[in-house]
Design a protein around this motif. Structure first.
Motif, PDB file in Angstrom:
ATOM      1  N   LEU A   1       0.826  -1.195   0.000  1.00 48.86           N
ATOM      2  CA  LEU A   1       0.000   0.000   0.000  1.00 48.86           C
ATOM      3  C   LEU A   1       0.867   1.254   0.000  1.00 48.86           C
ATOM      4  O   LEU A   1       0.563   2.227  -0.700  1.00 48.86           O
ATOM      5  N   LYS A   2       1.953   1.209   0.756  1.00 51.70           N
ATOM      6  CA  LYS A   2       2.864   2.357   0.819  1.00 51.70           C
ATOM      7  C   LYS A   2       3.436   2.669  -0.562  1.00 51.70           C
ATOM      8  O   LYS A   2       3.496   3.829  -0.980  1.00 51.70           O
ATOM      9  N   LEU A   3       3.820   1.630  -1.291  1.00 50.84           N
ATOM     10  CA  LEU A   3       4.360   1.818  -2.639  1.00 50.84           C
ATOM     11  C   LEU A   3       3.308   2.404  -3.578  1.00 50.84           C
ATOM     12  O   LEU A   3       3.604   3.295  -4.374  1.00 50.84           O
ATOM     13  N   ARG A   4       2.080   1.958  -3.466  1.00 53.11           N
ATOM     14  CA  ARG A   4       0.996   2.499  -4.307  1.00 53.11           C
ATOM     15  C   ARG A   4       0.727   3.968  -3.982  1.00 53.11           C
ATOM     16  O   ARG A   4       0.479   4.771  -4.876  1.00 53.11           O
ATOM     17  N   LEU A   5       0.769   4.323  -2.712  1.00 55.17           N
ATOM     18  CA  LEU A   5       0.561   5.716  -2.322  1.00 55.17           C
ATOM     19  C   LEU A   5       1.694   6.612  -2.824  1.00 55.17           C
ATOM     20  O   LEU A   5       1.456   7.733  -3.282  1.00 55.17           O
ATOM     21  N   ILE A   6       2.908   6.118  -2.765  1.00 54.92           N
ATOM     22  CA  ILE A   6       4.044   6.878  -3.289  1.00 54.92           C
ATOM     23  C   ILE A   6       3.906   7.051  -4.799  1.00 54.92           C
ATOM     24  O   ILE A   6       4.124   8.150  -5.334  1.00 54.92           O
ATOM     25  N   THR A   7       3.519   5.977  -5.489  1.00 58.83           N
ATOM     26  CA  THR A   7       3.311   6.056  -6.938  1.00 58.83           C
ATOM     27  C   THR A   7       2.232   7.082  -7.269  1.00 58.83           C
ATOM     28  O   THR A   7       2.394   7.898  -8.178  1.00 58.83           O
ATOM     29  N   ALA A   8       1.137   7.063  -6.539  1.00 59.84           N
ATOM     30  CA  ALA A   8       0.057   8.023  -6.771  1.00 59.84           C
ATOM     31  C   ALA A   8       0.536   9.448  -6.502  1.00 59.84           C
ATOM     32  O   ALA A   8       0.214  10.372  -7.256  1.00 59.84           O
ATOM     33  N   ALA A   9       1.326   9.626  -5.458  1.00 60.31           N
ATOM     34  CA  ALA A   9       1.830  10.961  -5.128  1.00 60.31           C
ATOM     35  C   ALA A   9       2.737  11.506  -6.222  1.00 60.31           C
ATOM     36  O   ALA A   9       2.785  12.711  -6.454  1.00 60.31           O
TER      37      ALA A   9
ATOM     38  N   PRO B   1       0.526  14.678  -9.801  1.00 61.21           N
ATOM     39  CA  PRO B   1       0.954  15.982 -10.331  1.00 61.21           C
ATOM     40  C   PRO B   1       1.384  15.921 -11.796  1.00 61.21           C
ATOM     41  O   PRO B   1       1.160  16.877 -12.553  1.00 61.21           O
ATOM     42  N   ILE B   2       1.972  14.815 -12.209  1.00 60.45           N
ATOM     43  CA  ILE B   2       2.392  14.674 -13.605  1.00 60.45           C
ATOM     44  C   ILE B   2       1.172  14.672 -14.526  1.00 60.45           C
ATOM     45  O   ILE B   2       1.143  15.358 -15.552  1.00 60.45           O
ATOM     46  N   VAL B   3       0.152  13.902 -14.168  1.00 60.41           N
ATOM     47  CA  VAL B   3      -1.054  13.824 -14.998  1.00 60.41           C
ATOM     48  C   VAL B   3      -1.793  15.159 -15.006  1.00 60.41           C
ATOM     49  O   VAL B   3      -2.234  15.629 -16.064  1.00 60.41           O
ATOM     50  N   VAL B   4      -1.929  15.786 -13.852  1.00 57.89           N
ATOM     51  CA  VAL B   4      -2.613  17.086 -13.795  1.00 57.89           C
ATOM     52  C   VAL B   4      -1.855  18.108 -14.636  1.00 57.89           C
ATOM     53  O   VAL B   4      -2.457  18.880 -15.396  1.00 57.89           O
TER      54      VAL B   4
END
Length: 127
Positions: free
Chosen positions: A2-10, A14-17
């Motif tokens: 879960l930690k890795l997924r949250l880091i990936t999302a973080a 911003p890149i996608v936005v």
């Protein structure tokens, strides 16, 4: 995990936005196609393709199908609807497969069918 997924999302949010706000439509389509090809790479692992050459081959097939869809749509934006309807029909079929899961489990073991299903999942998402 879960930690890795949250880091990936973080990292990715911003890149996608930024891509949505500052890239042209064509640039964003190319940008998002990169994510779709990465999705193809991950889908190949779902199909138990452990050989890196097979995984790269499937990701290349995804890229080629996206390129063909781009060529199909580029001069005639109304054609996007055909690709989206194909995706919709697939998701209706997927719903039926999920509903009848224990009876149709043999579908999961067919790698070619899994590759086609991957294309039906990934490519309409790119559009």
């Amino acid at each position: 995990m879960l930690k890795l997924r949250l880091i990936t999302a973080a990292v990715l949010i911003p890149i996608v936005v930024g891509g949505v706000l500052w890239l042209s439509s064509a640039q964003f389509a190319l940008f998002f196609a990169g994510f779709a090809v990465i999705g193809g790479w991950e889908w190949s692992r779902f199909l138990r393709m452990n050989n890196p050459l097979l995984r790269v081959s499937y990701a290349t097939i995804v890229a080629a199908v996206i390129l063909l869809c781009w060529i199909y749509v580029i001069g005639n934006p109304e054609r996007v609807l055909a690709i989206l309807i194909t995706g919709l029909v697939w998701w209706i079929c997927a719903l039926v497969l999920v509903y009848s899961y224990p009876k149709n489990d043999r579908i999961r073991s067919n790698r070619v069918l899994g590759m086609v299903i991957g294309l039906l999942v990934i490519v309409p998402c790119w559009i």
